[in-house]
Scaffold this motif. Structure first.
Motif, PDB file in Angstrom:
ATOM      1  N   ALA A   1      11.871   5.919  21.600  1.00  0.00           N
ATOM      2  CA  ALA A   1      11.284   7.000  22.110  1.00  0.00           C
ATOM      3  C   ALA A   1      10.025   7.264  20.952  1.00  0.00           C
ATOM      4  CB  ALA A   1      11.777   8.581  21.710  1.00  0.00           C
ATOM      5  N   ALA A   2       9.935   6.678  20.124  1.00  0.00           N
ATOM      6  CA  ALA A   2       8.597   6.829  19.404  1.00  0.00           C
ATOM      7  C   ALA A   2       8.103   5.659  18.433  1.00  0.00           C
ATOM      8  CB  ALA A   2       8.483   8.150  18.216  1.00  0.00           C
ATOM      9  N   ILE A   3       6.950   5.550  17.820  1.00  0.00           N
ATOM     10  CA  ILE A   3       6.349   4.721  17.323  1.00  0.00           C
ATOM     11  C   ILE A   3       7.421   4.277  15.092  1.00  0.00           C
ATOM     12  CG2 ILE A   3       5.384   3.035  16.442  1.00  0.00           C
ATOM     13  CD1 ILE A   3       2.910   4.214  18.424  1.00  0.00           C
ATOM     14  N   ALA A   4       8.054   3.183  15.362  1.00  0.00           N
ATOM     15  CA  ALA A   4       8.335   3.139  14.310  1.00  0.00           C
ATOM     16  C   ALA A   4       7.663   2.889  13.063  1.00  0.00           C
ATOM     17  CB  ALA A   4       9.315   2.394  14.157  1.00  0.00           C
ATOM     18  N   PRO A   5       7.973   2.674  11.330  1.00  0.00           N
ATOM     19  CA  PRO A   5       7.445   2.545  11.006  1.00  0.00           C
ATOM     20  C   PRO A   5       6.830   0.959  10.658  1.00  0.00           C
ATOM     21  CG  PRO A   5       8.949   4.328   9.318  1.00  0.00           C
ATOM     22  CD  PRO A   5       9.131   3.352  11.208  1.00  0.00           C
ATOM     23  N   ASP A   6       7.582   0.289  11.346  1.00  0.00           N
ATOM     24  CA  ASP A   6       7.323  -1.000  11.602  1.00  0.00           C
ATOM     25  C   ASP A   6       6.684  -1.033  12.531  1.00  0.00           C
ATOM     26  OD1 ASP A   6       9.008  -0.629  13.360  1.00  0.00           O
ATOM     27  OD2 ASP A   6      10.162  -2.527  13.316  1.00  0.00           O
TER      28      ASP A   6
ATOM     29  N   TYR B   1       0.774  -1.565   0.325  1.00  0.00           N
ATOM     30  CA  TYR B   1      -0.218  -0.195  -0.036  1.00  0.00           C
ATOM     31  C   TYR B   1       1.153   1.467   0.147  1.00  0.00           C
ATOM     32  CZ  TYR B   1      -4.431  -2.852   1.497  1.00  0.00           C
ATOM     33  OH  TYR B   1      -5.271  -4.095   1.207  1.00  0.00           O
ATOM     34  N   THR B   2       0.652   2.500  -0.538  1.00  0.00           N
ATOM     35  CA  THR B   2       1.206   3.257  -0.771  1.00  0.00           C
ATOM     36  C   THR B   2       0.210   4.699   0.069  1.00  0.00           C
ATOM     37  OG1 THR B   2       0.088   3.347  -3.088  1.00  0.00           O
ATOM     38  CG2 THR B   2       2.448   2.982  -2.628  1.00  0.00           C
ATOM     39  N   TYR B   3       0.914   5.559   0.913  1.00  0.00           N
ATOM     40  CA  TYR B   3      -0.341   6.608   1.407  1.00  0.00           C
ATOM     41  C   TYR B   3      -0.106   8.148   0.197  1.00  0.00           C
ATOM     42  CZ  TYR B   3      -1.449   9.812   5.357  1.00  0.00           C
ATOM     43  OH  TYR B   3      -1.888  10.834   6.102  1.00  0.00           O
ATOM     44  N   GLU B   4      -1.627   7.938  -0.066  1.00  0.00           N
ATOM     45  CA  GLU B   4      -1.912   9.179  -1.165  1.00  0.00           C
ATOM     46  C   GLU B   4      -2.896  10.379  -0.358  1.00  0.00           C
ATOM     47  OE1 GLU B   4      -2.235   7.568  -4.893  1.00  0.00           O
ATOM     48  OE2 GLU B   4      -0.977   6.064  -4.910  1.00  0.00           O
ATOM     49  N   ASP B   5      -2.721  11.486  -0.150  1.00  0.00           N
ATOM     50  CA  ASP B   5      -3.793  12.489  -0.175  1.00  0.00           C
ATOM     51  C   ASP B   5      -4.422  11.662   0.812  1.00  0.00           C
ATOM     52  OD1 ASP B   5      -3.502  13.674  -2.650  1.00  0.00           O
ATOM     53  OD2 ASP B   5      -4.783  12.438  -3.565  1.00  0.00           O
TER      54      ASP B   5
ATOM     55  N   PHE C   1      11.649  13.026  -0.946  1.00  0.00           N
ATOM     56  CA  PHE C   1      10.776  11.990   0.238  1.00  0.00           C
ATOM     57  C   PHE C   1      10.068  11.361  -0.096  1.00  0.00           C
ATOM     58  CE2 PHE C   1       9.061  16.299  -0.561  1.00  0.00           C
ATOM     59  CZ  PHE C   1       7.759  16.249   0.895  1.00  0.00           C
ATOM     60  N   VAL C   2       9.327  10.511   0.437  1.00  0.00           N
ATOM     61  CA  VAL C   2       8.144  10.066   0.475  1.00  0.00           C
ATOM     62  C   VAL C   2       7.479  10.244   1.849  1.00  0.00           C
ATOM     63  CG1 VAL C   2       7.102   8.051   0.250  1.00  0.00           C
ATOM     64  CG2 VAL C   2       9.086   8.307  -0.828  1.00  0.00           C
ATOM     65  N   GLU C   3       6.449  10.808   1.825  1.00  0.00           N
ATOM     66  CA  GLU C   3       5.470  10.689   2.948  1.00  0.00           C
ATOM     67  C   GLU C   3       4.650   9.610   3.786  1.00  0.00           C
ATOM     68  OE1 GLU C   3       2.095  13.999   5.053  1.00  0.00           O
ATOM     69  OE2 GLU C   3       2.704  14.276   3.105  1.00  0.00           O
ATOM     70  N   LEU C   4       5.104   8.831   4.470  1.00  0.00           N
ATOM     71  CA  LEU C   4       3.806   8.464   5.446  1.00  0.00           C
ATOM     72  C   LEU C   4       2.984   8.917   6.071  1.00  0.00           C
ATOM     73  CD1 LEU C   4       6.649   6.305   6.042  1.00  0.00           C
ATOM     74  CD2 LEU C   4       5.723   5.503   3.812  1.00  0.00           C
ATOM     75  N   SER C   5       1.937   7.965   7.505  1.00  0.00           N
ATOM     76  CA  SER C   5       0.955   8.804   7.889  1.00  0.00           C
ATOM     77  C   SER C   5       2.056   8.497   9.373  1.00  0.00           C
ATOM     78  CB  SER C   5      -0.079   7.436   8.218  1.00  0.00           C
ATOM     79  OG  SER C   5       0.927   6.320   8.807  1.00  0.00           O
ATOM     80  N   ASP C   6       1.831   9.587  10.031  1.00  0.00           N
ATOM     81  CA  ASP C   6       1.775   9.738  11.827  1.00  0.00           C
ATOM     82  C   ASP C   6       3.044  10.699  11.910  1.00  0.00           C
ATOM     83  OD1 ASP C   6       0.235   8.226  12.793  1.00  0.00           O
ATOM     84  OD2 ASP C   6       0.996   6.135  12.495  1.00  0.00           O
ATOM     85  N   GLY C   7       3.081  11.885  10.191  1.00  0.00           N
ATOM     86  CA  GLY C   7       3.932  12.236  10.299  1.00  0.00           C
ATOM     87  C   GLY C   7       5.276  12.058  10.269  1.00  0.00           C
TER      88      GLY C   7
END
Length: 520
Positions: free
Chosen positions: A77-82, A37-41, A161-167
């Motif tokens: 310190a934060a949740i990683a993409p995995d 899946y890809t993050y779009e809009d 850059f590629v934007e993912l969710s959660d900033g």
């Protein structure tokens, strides 16, 4: 387009990562297709089959960030993409100078293009930019601003850059060393300038450093104490997420009555008391020692039958390499909450996208019916104007969260317009169920399949009568999809034209009749 089960395969000699529907980076097992899946809009869309060449992450301990000059690192310190709590916080110290984490130094080769990438997230307090510095025979610099989503680079071949969710963002850049030698890759905080006095609280979250040979970033490859290679994806002409596990695969041996085995994508059952025959040979014997039960689950959608159904929990996925011009898809016997079709060209990227929810709105003309009428699904429908060229890949996904997705038939091909279907066309069902009365007058019912039947009244250009006749003759003994009107499910039939006639009514338009009987 004829789908041959022998063309269905997928291989990859290593694990590989992909993003699931919730935006979590997952790891696929060896030889498991990656439906990415890809993050779009602002939402995760897909999936599409992820196919990549072999790549190696040259950085070791890719998920580890160590403090160095002017920084302090807070691990995990934060949740990683995995989805793990493993993203490190890099905070600037209250010192004057540069603020960066420990360098990653490797010997790189002249003339070879490398791509670095790293996952970055905006940190607490004041606005800080991410700066990636490459220092060897020359110095390359890349600056990314998480809050404004801006990126600039100096002497890089390309960057982005590629934007993912959660900033979270994945920042990348490519460069080609002018000479062979030691090259430093440095992740650094930036406050308008490289040298400044830190405030002791501002910083960024960093995770997942990667350096690979190539002119673009590929999926993340986790490393520990040594570089790791992800093997190339090797798809066949068609790839599915539906496993072929109807029965064990046949191997030479003795089998007893009732045993089932798979050979050449067909399921066979032993009829004899015992046999050493191969299933395909046993079917041809007199009397037969094996019974062919039909194709395996992944391929039932392509067996020119509607009543044999491909099923899979949650979702059915296919990725099909066209190898010929295709501009239409037809679905029959669908049971799913949503359907998505995308077409990807190897040069142009994604060129077509279609999403649909197959819920019937027939007869729903007021709020009461909208709120309380039973929900009915459209089982048969077509997707037209699909721009799939010879080299395009078609990704198809039928999703039914919490249930079992089903598909009776999937047909791909090129449309041919024969004429315009007219009012007066008749449709009906041919039922093969048995309904008989016993000696006491009670009905004994055995429910069986049915097929659609239609008598299409069609206006045909008189000048095209011969061409239409040739087309009908060409497909007289081949199942094809007949479409009276795409908006009317009842006039979409997968089957044969059993009778065709034309009345040459005038010099411009003539009247034709097509008798079509559907498969069951």
């Amino acid at each position: 387009m004829k789908i041959d089960p022998s063309e269905g395969s997928f291989a990859r000699a290593s694990t590989g990562t992909y993003f699931d529907k919730d935006g979590v980076l997952r790891t696929a097992a060896v030889d498991e297709p990656r439906w990415n899946y890809t993050y779009e809009d602002g939402e995760w869309v897909g999936p599409e089959l992820l196919v990549e060449e072999q790549r190696t992450n040259l950085f070791t301990n890719s998920g580890e960030t160590l403090e160095s000059i002017g920084t302090a690192v807070t691990p995990n310190a934060a949740i990683a993409p995995d989805g793990s709590m493993s993203m490190d916080l890099v905070t600037e110290q209250q010192t004057s100078g540069e603020h960066y984490v420990i360098d990653r130094t490797l010997t790189l080769t002249s003339g070879v293009t490398y791509t670095f990438s790293v996952f970055v997230k905006d940190g607490p307090s004041a606005n800080r930019d991410y700066y990636h510095r490459v220092a060897g025979s020359s110095i390359n610099g890349l600056r990314f601003k998480p809050r404004s989503k801006e990126i600039t680079g100096s002497t890089f071949d390309s960057y982005g850059f590629v934007e993912l969710s959660d900033g979270v963002f994945r920042v990348w850049g490519t460069y080609t060393p002018a000479s062979t030698g030691s090259v430093v890759n440095r992740s650094q905080l930036l406050n308008g300038a490289l040298i400044y006095t830190g405030d002791g609280t501002s910083g960024l979250y960093i995770w997942g450093a990667q350096l690979e040979v190539g002119d673009r970033p590929t999926s993340y490859i986790k490393t520990l104490g040594a570089p790791v290679t992800r093997a190339a994806d090797i798809p066949g002409r068609i790839v599915s997420n539906v496993p072929e596990n109807d029965a064990p695969v046949w191997t030479a041996g003795t089998y007893t009555q009732g045993t089932k085995r798979i050979q050449n994508h067909h399921v066979y059952e032993v009829l004899a008391e015992s046999t050493t025959d191969a299933p395909a040979d046993g079917v041809a014997k007199t009397p037969p020692t094996w019974l062919d039960l039909g194709v395996t689950n992944p391929w039932r959608a392509f067996d020119e039958k509607i009543g044999t159904v491909t099923t899979h929990p949650e979702a059915i996925r296919f990725s099909i390499r066209a190898d010929q011009t295709i501009n239409a898809l037809a679905f029959f016997g669908v049971d799913a909450g949503s359907i998505r079709v995308t077409v990807t060209d190897p040069s142009l990227g994604r060129v077509f996208e279609h999403e649909a929810t197959p819920v019937s709105t027939d007869g729903i003309d007021n709020w009461y019916q909208y709120l309380f009428a039973p929900i009915e699904l459209v089982e048969d429908f077509v997707v037209l104007e699909v721009p799939a060229g010879t080299y395009g890949t078609i990704d198809i996904s039928l999703d039914k969260p919490g249930g079992e997705a089903k598909l009776g038939a999937l047909v791909l091909g090129q449309t041919s317009t024969l004429g315009v279907a007219l009012y007066g066309t008749s449709i009906r069902l041919r039922d093969f169920s048995r309904k008989e009365r016993d000696a006491f007058g009670n009905f004994v019912i055995q429910e069986r399949d049915f097929s659609k039947v239609a008598e299409f009244d069609v206006a045909v250009d008189t000048a095209n009568i011969s061409a239409v006749q040739r087309t009908v003759a060409q497909y007289r003994a081949k199942p094809v999809v007949w479409i009276g009107e795409a908006a009317y499910e009842s006039t979409i039939i997968y089957g044969f034209c059993t009778d065709f006639g034309v009345s040459i009514s005038g010099p411009t338009i003539s009247d034709a009749t097509f008798s079509v009987e559907g498969l069951n």
